[in-house]
Scaffold this active site. Structure first.
Site, PDB file in Angstrom:
ATOM      1  N   LYS A  53      83.521  30.230  63.682  1.00 40.26           N
ATOM      2  CA  LYS A  53      82.704  31.017  64.614  1.00 40.26           C
ATOM      3  C   LYS A  53      82.252  32.320  63.951  1.00 40.26           C
ATOM      4  O   LYS A  53      81.105  32.739  64.123  1.00 40.26           O
ATOM      5  CB  LYS A  53      83.502  31.271  65.906  1.00 40.26           C
ATOM      6  CG  LYS A  53      83.684  29.989  66.702  1.00 40.26           C
ATOM      7  CD  LYS A  53      84.706  30.067  67.817  1.00 40.26           C
ATOM      8  CE  LYS A  53      84.914  28.668  68.400  1.00 40.26           C
ATOM      9  NZ  LYS A  53      85.955  28.595  69.433  1.00 40.26           N
ATOM     10  N   GLN A  97      90.339  32.408  71.946  1.00 36.57           N
ATOM     11  CA  GLN A  97      90.515  31.071  71.372  1.00 36.57           C
ATOM     12  C   GLN A  97      91.684  30.339  72.043  1.00 36.57           C
ATOM     13  O   GLN A  97      92.792  30.866  72.118  1.00 36.57           O
ATOM     14  CB  GLN A  97      90.760  31.193  69.852  1.00 36.57           C
ATOM     15  CG  GLN A  97      90.858  29.866  69.132  1.00 36.57           C
ATOM     16  CD  GLN A  97      89.555  29.053  69.204  1.00 36.57           C
ATOM     17  OE1 GLN A  97      88.468  29.581  69.027  1.00 36.57           O
ATOM     18  NE2 GLN A  97      89.679  27.765  69.470  1.00 36.57           N
ATOM     19  N   ASP A 120      82.133  31.355  76.538  1.00 36.09           N
ATOM     20  CA  ASP A 120      82.716  30.009  76.526  1.00 36.09           C
ATOM     21  C   ASP A 120      82.431  29.278  77.850  1.00 36.09           C
ATOM     22  O   ASP A 120      82.689  28.091  77.973  1.00 36.09           O
ATOM     23  CB  ASP A 120      84.237  30.105  76.312  1.00 36.09           C
ATOM     24  CG  ASP A 120      84.679  29.374  75.058  1.00 36.09           C
ATOM     25  OD1 ASP A 120      83.840  28.680  74.453  1.00 36.09           O
ATOM     26  OD2 ASP A 120      85.873  29.486  74.689  1.00 36.09           O
TER      27      ASP A 120
END
Ligand code: NDP
Length: 284
Positions: A53, A97, A120
């Site tokens: 990322k 994460q 997300d």
């Protein structure tokens, strides 16, 4: 014979579009778009995902802010960090994460992320917007699935779409996105009575289970578009999907490989979501 959907190439196209828009954003605002990444503990897979990322941010011209906390960090400390990032004007997107180490309540932590920075797409407000058909930030992997179908010209409207797997991160939002695009959606899971029969009726099949090659090639309907989300590491390190690829290929119309199908799209859509979040903050 099915045609293979090149997820890497589609992801490259998405990143290139994001890069152009990010450049225009920087010219207009005098600052780069910023994505904050939070990682807790030493899970090697999470470290790899975060690194990818960060690399993608560099490629599209975003600033990335990496935050690492040790295993065993108190939940309150993690929440305080997320709240600080929520308030930081240089940060357009906040990503924690997953999975988090034991002892941390992921649901509670995701709920602290500012929904406008929830790139997300997993905050309950954004999940609710998807469920109620309102615009908002969509979960990255399901958004990537739709982008792949669009790229190869498979329009979900009116088609029978079967999604196998009902997780909050993949299966459920994928089903809702397909429904939003007017597919007739069947959502299968571990209690589905006759999976082979359900799958064999799918014009669009999304497999998101996490069991190597459990969808047999001879279940695939002739001409179906097959999107394999599964990432299963075999002995010896080989990565295989949830679909028996070699046997499915001759029957499918389109099929994603593993690796190189859905995987690269997840990171590309994260970049697209961060761009969307940054642009939305400008008009607020
Ligand atoms: P989860 O484990 O959260 O969900 C798995 C789902 O599969 C559940 O809904 C479960 O049903 C269902 N399931 C389990 N066994 C069966 C069965 N025998 N028949 C039918 N359904 C079954 O997984 P995720 O959704 O998080 O991930 C799925 C896969 O996708 C994994 O391989 C993961 O690594 C991969 N993945 C890939 C990403 C990418 O970027 N390419 C991103 C995210 C995930 P029930 O609800 O009844 O238990």
């Amino acid at each position: 014979m099915g045609r293979i959907i090149d997820g890497k190439a589609v992801a490259r196209d998405v990143r290139s579009r994001v890069r152009d828009e990010a450049e225009a954003f920087a010219v207009r605002t005098g600052r780069r778009i910023g994505l904050a990444l939070v990682r807790v503990g030493e899970d090697p897979a999470s470290a790899i995902y975060v690194r990818r990322k960060v690399e993608a941010c560099a490629e599209v011209g975003f600033a990335s802010f990496e935050n690492e906390l040790p295993e065993g960090v108190p939940q309150a400390e993690l929440i305080a960090l997320v709240e600080r990032l929520d308030r930081d004007p240089a940060v357009d997107g906040v990503l924690v994460q997953l999975p988090l180490p034991r002892g941390l309540d992921a649901e509670a932590i995701l709920a602290v992320i500012d929904p406008d920075k929830d790139v997300d797409g997993l905050h309950p407000l954004n999940a609710g917007k998807l469920a109620t058909g309102r615009p908002g930030l969509r979960a990255c992997t399901p958004a990537g699935i739709l982008a792949l179908l669009d790229h190869v010209g498979v329009d979900p409207e009116g088609k029978r779409a079967v999604v196998v797997g009902r997780s909050v991160m993949v299966g459920k939002p994928a089903a809702l996105l397909l429904l939003e695009r007017n597919a007739t959606v069947v959502l299968c899971h571990s209690r589905t009575r006759n999976l082979a029969e359900e799958v064999s009726r799918a014009e669009i099949l999304v497999a998101a289970v996490g069991r190597p090659e459990m969808i047999r090639g001879d279940w695939i309907r002739e001409g179906a578009a097959v999107i394999d989300v599964g990432m299963n590491r075999q002995h010896g390190g080989r990565l295989v999907g949830d679909v028996e690829f070699a046997a499915a290929l001759p029957r499918a119309g389109w099929i994603t490989p593993v690796p190189g199908g859905v995987g690269p799209m997840t990171v590309a859509m994260l970049m697209a979501n961060t761009l969307q979040a940054a642009k939305a903050r400008l008009v607020k």
